[in-house]
Structures are given as C-alpha cells and as structure tokens.
Scaffold this active site. Structure first.
Site, PDB file in Angstrom:
ATOM      1  N   ASP A 233     -15.067  17.770  55.623  1.00 44.50           N
ATOM      2  CA  ASP A 233     -14.394  19.064  55.732  1.00 44.50           C
ATOM      3  C   ASP A 233     -15.175  19.999  56.662  1.00 44.50           C
ATOM      4  O   ASP A 233     -16.403  20.070  56.579  1.00 44.50           O
ATOM      5  CB  ASP A 233     -14.314  19.684  54.324  1.00 44.50           C
ATOM      6  N   GLU A 302     -12.913  16.547  60.169  1.00 44.46           N
ATOM      7  CA  GLU A 302     -11.926  17.615  60.406  1.00 44.46           C
ATOM      8  C   GLU A 302     -12.401  18.360  61.644  1.00 44.46           C
ATOM      9  O   GLU A 302     -13.287  19.211  61.561  1.00 44.46           O
ATOM     10  CB  GLU A 302     -11.833  18.561  59.215  1.00 44.46           C
TER      11      GLU A 302
END
Ligand code: NOJ
Length: 582
Positions: A233, A302
């Site tokens: 993330d 990401e």
C-alpha cells in the site's frame, strides 16, 4: 500466557502449519516461479464479498465459501484488502496489529483455512501490507505519542511547530491526500506528527532501522502463513524530504493555486512522494520475500507515478524490487481515447525492459468501469475494458463485481456516507462507498451477500436485480460469460497467454487494435471499437512479417460477425473482435 509467549506460540504454529502445506503442495502448479506472469489477480474487498455469519459485513469464511466460483472464473490469485485488527477509520488501512485477524473478518484459523482451500484450487492469497503508516491506536504509536523521551518516539514523523505570533503552526504546507494539513498538533508533547492520509494514520519513520526490522518481521510472519505475495500500500510515500520545506502550489490556467475538493490550495508532492530511498526498501522487502523459503512470493506495488520512466525503475535495476508495479497510467486514463490508450499500452510493451506490466482498471478507491459508460450502450464499454485487460500482454488485475458489470453506486445523502473523505468532501467528493457495495450474487434478499433480512454495512445497489451471478450464469451474452470466455482464452491460446504485443493501425482514431504473436508463430489480432458507431478495419500484417490474410474467430462481442479476411473486419458500436490469423 503473556503477549510475548502468545506471539511466539502463534509463530511456531504458523511454521508447523506452513511446513505441512508445502509438503502437501510440492507438485502444485503454484510452485512454478513464474506463476504470476500472465496471471489474473482478483481484488476482494472483504467487507463486501460474502457475509457468512449474518452481521452485514463480509468475512473470511464467506470468501472461502466462494472459492469454487472464483476457480470457475479462472483467476490465479486473490488480493485481500486489509483484514488485520483495525479501528476501521479507513476500513482496515489503519492497522492496530499486523500479525492478527480482525474478529469481524474471522480468526487466524479461518485465514489458514482460506489459504489451504485456495491453494487446492491453485489460487494464491495476496495480503495487503500497509507500511507507510499505522493506526493511531497501534501500540507503537501509543508509545511514541506518550512522551518525547519514549524509545518509540522516533518511529513516527514528529516535528517542531513553526511559531507564528507565538502560536504553533504546521511546519510546512504539505497536505494530506484526504484533505487539509498533513500535520496534526499534539499539545501534550508540543510537536506535530505527519500523516499522509487520515489523522488516525500517522506515518512511520522509515529512516529508523527498528521500523524497517519490525515490518520485515511482519512480512516473514505472513509468508510463514503461506501467502503468495503482498500488495504494498502507498509504497511510494514511505519517505519525506528531510529539509521539510514547503511544496510549490499547483497553479491553474489563471496562474492562481488550484483549489482541491476539500477547499485547500493544491500543493505538489515532490517532497513527499517517490523519493529515491523507496528503492532501498523495495530491495530489502524483496530479499526477505526471496530468503524465506524456495517458493516465489510476489511483490505488487500501489504505484501511482508520473511517467513510464518512474514505473520502469520500480522493477529495480536487476529485477530486484517489485515484480508488479501497478500501471496506473493505462488504467486511469478515465476517458475513452484510443490514442492515449495506444500510446500508454505501447509504452508498457516497449519501455519497461520487457518486464511484466500489471494493468488494472478498477479498485476500491476509484469509480468502477462505468466511468467509461455510454448511455445508449450500457455495459459495452465494460466489455471493451475487459478485453483490453485480458487480451494484452500483462498480469491482469480485476476487482470483485467487474465480471457481472457491477456499477458505482455512491450514497445520495451525506448522512449515509461511511468513508470519511465523503463527509469532509461532500458533495464534491462523496467518498469511495460507491465502489465498495456488497457483491451481487443473486436477485434474492440482500443479493445473496448476507443471510436474509440483515442490514448490510453498505446498501445493496438497485442494479442487483439484473446484475447478479445467478442470473448471468445462465445468460449466454452476459458480462459474466464475457469475462469467463476472455480469461479461458487467455489461458488456452499461446499467443494471448504470453505472446509479444505490437500495436496495429496506429493512426486509427476509433479502433484500438493490436497483434499478439506466440513463440510458436501463432498470431492473433484484437480489435476494440472505442466509439458508438459501427467501424470497419483492415489489417495488412506484412510489416510484421505475417503472410496470412485469413482469420478465424476466437471471440467476439454479442452480435458481431465473422470476417472472411483480415481486409475487412466489422465491429458494432463498442464491439470487440479477437481472431487467429490463418
Ligand atoms: C491506498 C488504499 O488503496 C486506500 O484505500 C487507502 O485509503 C490509502 N492507501 C491509505 O492506506
């Protein structure tokens, strides 16, 4: 048992468990070190996939109960958004314990069962690893926050205030992605802490070796539980510029700073995003993933980046960083523009050293595929996107519900909003609830998501009556059938599976076409009409050294025709044609 002993025993159990799993699956195709290339990865938002216990919230046992469906769809791996204990301010992206399961999703035993059952079906489980920040309720932050002298003070990004007229103000003009200053004042200790996301998500200090070690231990923990990889993330935002100087304002055409949806003057992110030190951490994460045991554990990033050059660097100079940085430049063009699609896909094919692109068009942070929708041709844009995703040389990442044409269904009243940015930004920003609604399994009560009569955590969209798995399984022309056929073809056909890709007819403004060529010489053409008008395309493949002019249909959108030759391929509005050259 005290906390340390509990941690140790769970680690030991995890080790024993994972050892037996490896013994059992030694011959599984999952052991193929390249299993993730050309794979299909299916993102599940666990709150919204399947509720097994009737609390209106999806859970791990619900996911396990749907594995046969996912296997039939043809996916290779599931990315689970965070399922760790969390105050759920950011629905799991605010983690308060990295080595446990939030009770609302189940137990560690449920997780282990999910991994085992998925593996039996050759499906890997990919965990979401949130490294940039923790919850403000994580014991590390509670300690760090307790005093300036606490040993964990330096685990987070604390900074003295700028004093203006004797009053403390944030050290600089950096903004949170979720609106307003990225600095939160702590009166007790007289300093600000930095949070790129919500106030309840303080950023960790990645320059501190103890933070790095703690997170690499987390990585090891989940590998021992048998995960197939991690989705990292916000990985580009681990570091901040140590000068802590202001960012420049982003100016509009009138030369004045742009104002964002939260009413802030928009600033650049050059000092808070994609700093070079990120690559050191990627290499360290890679080493941990590679060391732990012989099995290939993949790292997905990401990676919202500015250019293809930045994307290329994410693979590492020696392929020693990310396996799959997400190519958001293709996925979030957000307008049906053939030239831009062609240019960006071609960049992924020719400018990342032949590495594997990861295409993604939908996720839990963005409007669904219907952002491309066209009034008169409902769902047809979705078919085109599915074809681009499935017939390109890529690892394909899809989002639950794409395959049944689920549409974005935002809240209509501020009082109903669950995602905090939808409250801060209402009505310009309604938050991300619209793309997180419960999976539509049937046209029965609660769309088959929850046992009958339960109030689901987000409402079931009205579209469930038409768009649901049970109905679409029986309709030959449904979106579900389209996805199943595309994925099956991608697996079976050597050219579509791993063949090289070349863009065709590169001045066509209406139809995006490309060729895939397998090592064995098999050639496939793909043509996607990006307009609401019928189009006819003609292919001359002599420049590609292909002699054949005949074509055999492999797949076409409903109502499409079978061309006699490559000289005249007819496409209906938003039509897709895939054929083998003969
Ligand atoms: C990206 C995640 O996809 C998003 O849902 C989350 O809010 C932020 N990172 C912060 O973790």
């Amino acid at each position: 048992m005290n906390a340390a002993a509990r941690r140790l025993s769970s680690l030991l159990l995890a080790f024993i468990f994972s050892t037996s799993l490896f013994a059992q699956s030694a011959t599984s195709p999952r052991e193929n070190p390249d299993w993730w290339k050309n794979a299909v990865i299916y993102e599940i938002y666990p709150r919204s996939f399947q509720d097994s216990n009737g609390d209106g919230i999806g859970d791990l046992n619900g996911i396990t109960s749907r594995l046969d469906y996912l296997q039939a769809l043809g996916i290779d791996a599931i990315w689970l958004t965070p399922i760790y204990p969390s105050p759920q301010v950011d629905f799991g992206y605010d983690i308060s314990d990295y080595t446990a399961i939030d009770p609302q999703y189940g137990t560690m035993a449920d997780f282990d069962r999910l991994v085992t059952e998925a593996r039996k079906r050759n499906i890997g489980i990919i965990m979401d690893l949130v490294l940039n920040h923790t919850s403000d309720q994580h014991p590390w932050f509670l300690e760090s926050h307790s005093s300036r002298n606490n040993p964990k003070r330096d685990w987070y990004m604390w900074h003295d205030p700028k004093m203006v007229d004797g009053k403390p103000e944030p050290p600089n003009n950096w903004l949170s992605v979720f609106g307003h200053s990225a600095w939160q004042w702590d009166a007790k200790t007289g300093q600000y802490y930095y949070h790129r996301f919500y106030i309840q998500q303080p950023d960790l200090n990645w320059s501190n070796p103890a933070v790095r070690k703690a997170m690499y231990d987390v990585e090891r923990f989940w590998i021992q539980h048998g995960v197939a990889g991690f989705r990292l993330d916000a990985i580009t935002s681990l570091f901040e510029d140590p000068t802590f100087t202001d960012e420049n304002y982003v100016l509009g055409p009138d030369g004045k700073p742009l104002i964002n949806v939260y009413g802030d003057k928009q600033v650049d992110t050059l000092k808070t995003d994609n700093l070079p030190e990120v690559h050191d951490v990627l290499r360290e994460l890679r080493q941990v993933a590679d060391q732990t045991h012989g099995r290939k554990v993949i790292l997905i990033g990401e990676t919202y980046l500015r250019s293809i050059d930045d994307l290329r660097k994410m693979y590492g100079p020696h392929n020693d960083e990310l396996d799959l940085p997400m190519d958001m430049q293709v996925g979030f063009i957000n307008r049906f523009d053939v030239n831009t699609f062609r240019e960006r896909i071609n960049q992924a094919e020719t400018e990342i050293n032949g590495d594997e692109p990861l295409f993604v068009f939908d996720n839990h942070d963005n409007f669904r595929w219907d952002r491309y929708d066209h009034d008169a041709h409902h769902e047809d844009a979705g078919r085109v996107i599915a074809a681009v995703l499935s017939a390109s040389r890529d690892t394909a990442m899809m989002y639950y519900g794409d395959e049944i044409g689920m549409v974005t269904t935002p809240p209509t009243r501020k009082d109903d909003v669950k995602d905090p940015i939808g409250i801060t930004g209402w009505p310009k920003e309604k938050g991300r609830d619209g793309e997180r609604t419960p999976m539509q399994w049937s046209d029965g009560p609660d769309a088959g998501f929850s046992p009958s009569g339960v109030k689901t955590w987000l409402p079931i969209p009205p579209s469930y009556e038409q768009n649901n798995v049970a109905a679409e399984e029986h309709e030959p022309d449904s979106m579900l059938r389209w996805y199943e056929q595309l994925i099956a073809l991608r697996k079976q056909d050597p050219a579509l599976h791993a063949g090289a890709e070349t863009m065709l007819n590169t001045i066509d403004e209406n139809v995006l076409s490309w060729l895939r060529e397998a090592d064995n010489g098999e050639v496939v053409v793909v043509a996607c009409n990006f307009t609401d008008q019928p189009q006819t395309v003609s292919f001359d493949l002599s420049a590609q050294g292909v002699r054949g002019t005949g074509v055999k249909t492999l797949l076409k959108t409903p109502g499409g025709t079978d061309p006699a030759s490559l000289r005249s391929v007819q496409l209906g509005p938003f039509g897709v044609y895939i054929g083998r050259v003969e």
